[in-house]
Design an enzyme around this catalytic site. Structure first.
Site, PDB file in Angstrom:
ATOM      1  N   GLY A   1       0.928  -1.318  -0.006  1.00 53.78           N
ATOM      2  CA  GLY A   1       0.148  -0.005  -0.128  1.00 53.78           C
ATOM      3  C   GLY A   1       1.005   1.374   0.052  1.00 53.78           C
ATOM      4  O   GLY A   1       2.048   1.211  -0.052  1.00 53.78           O
TER       5      GLY A   1
ATOM      6  N   VAL B   1       5.368   3.553   6.042  1.00 48.24           N
ATOM      7  CA  VAL B   1       5.547   2.127   6.608  1.00 48.24           C
ATOM      8  C   VAL B   1       5.646   0.920   5.501  1.00 48.24           C
ATOM      9  O   VAL B   1       6.458   0.247   5.349  1.00 48.24           O
ATOM     10  CB  VAL B   1       4.573   1.844   7.428  1.00 48.24           C
ATOM     11  CG1 VAL B   1       4.595   0.442   8.108  1.00 48.24           C
ATOM     12  CG2 VAL B   1       4.557   2.895   8.667  1.00 48.24           C
TER      13      VAL B   1
ATOM     14  N   GLU C   1      -0.990  -1.566  -6.822  1.00 45.54           N
ATOM     15  CA  GLU C   1      -1.448  -0.364  -7.522  1.00 45.54           C
ATOM     16  C   GLU C   1      -0.345   0.737  -7.579  1.00 45.54           C
ATOM     17  O   GLU C   1      -0.227   1.168  -8.874  1.00 45.54           O
ATOM     18  CB  GLU C   1      -2.093   0.410  -6.258  1.00 45.54           C
ATOM     19  CG  GLU C   1      -3.574  -0.136  -6.114  1.00 45.54           C
ATOM     20  CD  GLU C   1      -4.131   0.528  -4.934  1.00 45.54           C
ATOM     21  OE1 GLU C   1      -5.083   0.492  -4.610  1.00 45.54           O
ATOM     22  OE2 GLU C   1      -3.464   1.451  -4.104  1.00 45.54           O
TER      23      GLU C   1
ATOM     24  N   ASN D   1      -7.164   9.307   4.949  1.00 39.68           N
ATOM     25  CA  ASN D   1      -7.055   9.789   3.154  1.00 39.68           C
ATOM     26  C   ASN D   1      -8.210   8.878   2.697  1.00 39.68           C
ATOM     27  O   ASN D   1      -8.874   9.369   1.596  1.00 39.68           O
ATOM     28  CB  ASN D   1      -5.805   8.862   2.889  1.00 39.68           C
ATOM     29  CG  ASN D   1      -4.444   9.435   3.472  1.00 39.68           C
ATOM     30  OD1 ASN D   1      -4.454  10.609   3.337  1.00 39.68           O
ATOM     31  ND2 ASN D   1      -3.406   8.586   3.835  1.00 39.68           N
TER      32      ASN D   1
HETATM   33  N1  COA Z   1      -4.701   7.411  15.683  1.00 37.89           N
HETATM   34  C1  COA Z   1      -4.676   8.654  15.168  1.00 37.89           C
HETATM   35  N2  COA Z   1      -3.688   8.939  14.385  1.00 37.89           N
HETATM   36  C2  COA Z   1      -2.659   7.960  14.057  1.00 37.89           C
HETATM   37  C3  COA Z   1      -2.830   6.696  14.494  1.00 37.89           C
HETATM   38  C4  COA Z   1      -3.963   6.548  15.341  1.00 37.89           C
HETATM   39  N3  COA Z   1      -4.100   5.259  15.616  1.00 37.89           N
HETATM   40  N4  COA Z   1      -2.020   5.898  13.876  1.00 37.89           N
HETATM   41  C5  COA Z   1      -1.133   6.531  13.106  1.00 37.89           C
HETATM   42  N5  COA Z   1      -1.684   7.949  13.387  1.00 37.89           N
HETATM   43  C6  COA Z   1      -1.170   9.372  12.590  1.00 37.89           C
HETATM   44  C7  COA Z   1       0.565   9.559  12.652  1.00 37.89           C
HETATM   45  O1  COA Z   1       0.568   9.985  13.943  1.00 37.89           O
HETATM   46  C8  COA Z   1       0.712  10.237  11.615  1.00 37.89           C
HETATM   47  O2  COA Z   1       0.453  11.510  11.849  1.00 37.89           O
HETATM   48  P1  COA Z   1       1.106  12.844  11.356  1.00 37.89           P
HETATM   49  O3  COA Z   1       1.060  12.889   9.645  1.00 37.89           O
HETATM   50  O4  COA Z   1       0.579  14.007  11.875  1.00 37.89           O
HETATM   51  O5  COA Z   1       2.573  12.547  11.718  1.00 37.89           O
HETATM   52  C9  COA Z   1      -0.330   9.706  10.550  1.00 37.89           C
HETATM   53  O6  COA Z   1      -1.280   9.150  11.306  1.00 37.89           O
HETATM   54  C10 COA Z   1       0.243   9.077   9.281  1.00 37.89           C
HETATM   55  O7  COA Z   1       0.855   7.611  10.116  1.00 37.89           O
HETATM   56  P2  COA Z   1       2.215   6.846   9.475  1.00 37.89           P
HETATM   57  O8  COA Z   1       2.729   6.136  10.816  1.00 37.89           O
HETATM   58  O9  COA Z   1       3.151   7.919   9.293  1.00 37.89           O
HETATM   59  O10 COA Z   1       1.997   6.169   8.777  1.00 37.89           O
HETATM   60  P3  COA Z   1       1.766   6.099   6.912  1.00 37.89           P
HETATM   61  O11 COA Z   1       2.207   7.429   6.278  1.00 37.89           O
HETATM   62  O12 COA Z   1       2.143   4.779   6.583  1.00 37.89           O
HETATM   63  O13 COA Z   1       0.295   6.246   6.737  1.00 37.89           O
HETATM   64  C11 COA Z   1      -1.992   5.363   6.896  1.00 37.89           C
HETATM   65  C12 COA Z   1      -0.614   5.375   7.507  1.00 37.89           C
HETATM   66  C13 COA Z   1      -2.891   4.265   7.486  1.00 37.89           C
HETATM   67  C14 COA Z   1      -2.909   7.062   6.982  1.00 37.89           C
HETATM   68  C15 COA Z   1      -1.958   5.250   4.923  1.00 37.89           C
HETATM   69  O14 COA Z   1      -1.350   3.965   4.970  1.00 37.89           O
HETATM   70  C16 COA Z   1      -3.531   5.235   4.591  1.00 37.89           C
HETATM   71  O15 COA Z   1      -3.970   6.196   4.145  1.00 37.89           O
HETATM   72  N6  COA Z   1      -3.889   3.887   4.352  1.00 37.89           N
HETATM   73  C17 COA Z   1      -5.310   3.868   3.712  1.00 37.89           C
HETATM   74  C18 COA Z   1      -5.062   3.526   2.224  1.00 37.89           C
HETATM   75  C19 COA Z   1      -4.320   2.323   1.789  1.00 37.89           C
HETATM   76  O16 COA Z   1      -3.981   1.387   2.613  1.00 37.89           O
HETATM   77  N7  COA Z   1      -4.203   2.197   0.536  1.00 37.89           N
HETATM   78  C20 COA Z   1      -3.353   0.955   0.017  1.00 37.89           C
HETATM   79  C21 COA Z   1      -3.478   0.785  -1.158  1.00 37.89           C
HETATM   80  S1  COA Z   1      -3.291   2.302  -2.011  1.00 37.89           S
END
Ligand code: COA
Length: 504
Positions: free
Chosen positions: A265, A269, A290, A380
């Site tokens: 994804g 991470v 993707e 997102n």
């Molecule tokens: N509650 C609140 N905020 C949280 C959290 C929780 N349980 N866990 C993480 N966060 C926050 C982090 O603190 C970070 O905040 P910041 O931007 O203010 O620093 C933010 O969420 C992003 O977390 P991060 O650990 O940097 O992970 P990431 O950049 O890998 O993003 C998702 C994680 C889940 C937001 C992202 O992977 C996503 O949108 N996934 C859904 C879509 C998807 O999976 N698509 C896959 C195919 S395209």
């Protein structure tokens, strides 16, 4: 003129070149736009800007459908100018997120393989203008996309009008790496003839009705770079846990060192986990994903990945320079497909993908929330994670065990929003370890998740909740009145910790 002839090879279209401003002037209040673009790649860059400029004097609102998130700050601009009625199926912009969560406009958060079906079957508003970025239009009126395909084919087939943006900043070497396949209407469809990531099943461009092409705009602007953060200590450890799990699968005879086609994804991470494969013994890997992020190109360079199929190429600024200045070395190892094919359940299940996506939070039974912060605020969107997780051979979710310096535990009693149910989640990985949930009943899952994946700061608190829940009994024991107390505690006190423990 030479460039025009090279890029617009269909002579019938030479008199349709217009400025972005003129093209934008055709768009009226209330219309629906289908824009190319998937995770910041291959998005249209000129007409949306001209439209936003026009909206300053003549306010208007439009529905905006895309492949996934847009680059070039288009989502930001549209949100700032209050130009949106409805947005779907994915976004990843902070300003737009704010607008969504304030209720300023509607956002339909959708599995990315589903949008095309809704368009094909007229569930959504008819698209007035499909606006597509292209490398060229061929002699036969075939539009050659750039760095993503997304929903561009279905948009152009069903739109009343088409506007093309020919982006001369995108390398012409991209021509030939797209594979456009039209599955046809539901109920009349044949099996999709694809059984390996490298299978070519369609044609090299989008065949459009040239009479619908209202105008062609020339642009020269690179894609926006990705916003990936380099692997850190914790994500490196997570990658190691994942690799340990994959080694166990090989020992058990369920995988070989070639593994199975990999999907990862978006996000830092997931990118870091792919990076972890660089130093592993796995070889001859294939990617069916993707988005191709930086790490996949490192794996291609290292000879670890032999073929990668995707829907978009989204790279950091540095990687963009090295990949596109050297693109001929990748051309025979890459294919770009429409998102309904890259994310198609039939193909994901057939090839037995290993799918790695990121969770925001997950619960003691393995339900995953990928989208809603504290159960209400959109981050997102679900993106393709649901397409993959439910249908993959292995639906793996990764997350750091804590967020916001330990004030939030990513493992909670009950997720505050469910994107992936316990039935779709096979393996969980955090920096603490991994939990293989396959074959485990809910009560068997709890201990594994707490012991292997939860942060030590929160383990006792999770155990206390579970012991209290056990007294109530049930297949999936809960204390309903306390199930969301961790979230309400955070909202009230700024931490999920019940006792005044020290945040890390
Ligand atoms: N509650 C609140 N905020 C949280 C959290 C929780 N349980 N866990 C993480 N966060 C926050 C982090 O603190 C970070 O905040 P910041 O931007 O203010 O620093 C933010 O969420 C992003 O977390 P991060 O650990 O940097 O992970 P990431 O950049 O890998 O993003 C998702 C994680 C889940 C937001 C992202 O992977 C996503 O949108 N996934 C859904 C879509 C998807 O999976 N698509 C896959 C195919 S395209």
């Amino acid at each position: 003129m030479e460039s025009v002839c090279k890029r617009i090879r269909d002579q019938r279209l030479h008199d349709r070149i217009v400025s972005a401003e003129e093209a934008a002037s055709w768009i009226e209040d209330g219309m629906t736009l289908g824009l190319s673009g998937f995770t910041r790649a291959g998005d249209v860059k000129a007409v949306p800007f001209a439209l936003a400029k026009r909206a300053e004097e003549n306010p208007l609102k439009v529905n905006v459908f895309t492949g996934a998130s847009l680059g070039s700050d288009v989502d930001k601009l549209f949100a700032e100018k209050n130009m949106i009625n409805k947005r779907l199926p994915f976004q990843a912009d902070a300003t737009m997120r704010k607008g969504i969560n304030a209720g300023d406009f509607h956002f339909v958060d959708q599995h990315l393989s589903h949008t095309s079906e809704w368009i094909r079957s007229n569930v959504l508003d008819t698209i007035d203008f499909a606006i597509l970025e292209a490398i060229a239009v061929t002699e036969e009126g075939m539009v050659i996309p750039t760095t993503s395909i997304g929903n561009s084919m279905v948009f152009s087939q069903h739109a009343k009008n088409i506007i093309i943006e020919i982006n001369t900043a995108q390398t012409e070497l991209l021509e030939g790496i797209h594979d456009l396949y039209e599955p046809g209407p539901q109920g009349e469809r044949q099996p999709i003839p694809l059984s390996a990531p490298s299978d070519r099943i369609g044609v090299k461009g989008i065949q459009v009705d040239v009479d619908k092409i209202r105008g062609i705009v020339f642009t020269h602007q690179e894609d926006s770079p990705s916003t990936i953060i380099e692997p850190d200590e914790e994500t490196v450890v997570m990658a190691q846990h994942l690799i340990t799990f994959l080694r166990e699968e090989i020992k058990a005879g369920r995988l070989t060192e070639k593994l199975a086609p990999l999907q990862s994804g978006i996000g830092s991470v997931a990118n870091a986990v792919f990076h972890g494969l660089l130093d592993s013994e796995f070889t001859d890997l294939e990617v069916y994903s993707e988005v191709l992020q930086d790490a996949v190109f490192d794996l291609l360079d290292a000879g670890k990945v032999k073929f990668a199929s995707c829907c978009s190429i989204t790279l950091s600024s540095e990687k963009m320079k090295s990949v596109f200045s050297n693109f001929e070395t990748y051309r025979d190892r890459l294919l770009l497909r429409p998102q309904e094919i890259s994310n198609h359940p039939e193909l994901i299940r057939r090839m037995g993908l290993i799918s790695i996506n990121t969770a925001l939070e997950l619960d003691i039974y393995g339900n995953v929330n990928s989208t809603h912060v504290m159960g209400t605020k959109m981050m997102n969107g679900i993106g393709g994670s649901g397409d993959f997780a439910r249908n993959a051979r292995l639906g793996i979710f990764v997350t750091k065990s804590i967020a916001k310096d330990g004030k939030i535990s990513s493992i909670v009693p009950f997720v505050s929003h469910v994107d992936h149910t316990e039935h779709d989640v096979d393996v969980i990985v955090t920096e603490q370890g991994y939990a293989d949930l396959r074959g485990l009943a809910p009560r068997e899952r709890v201990q594994k998740i707490i012991e292997n994946c939860a942060h030590p700061l929160y383990r006792d608190q999770l155990n206390e909740y579970y012991q209290e829940a056990l007294k109530k009994g049930g297949q999936t024991p809960h204390v309903l009145e306390k199930a969301f107390s961790w979230h309400t505690n955070f909202e009230k006190n700024g931490t999920m910790l019940e006792k005044a423990a020290q945040p890390v």
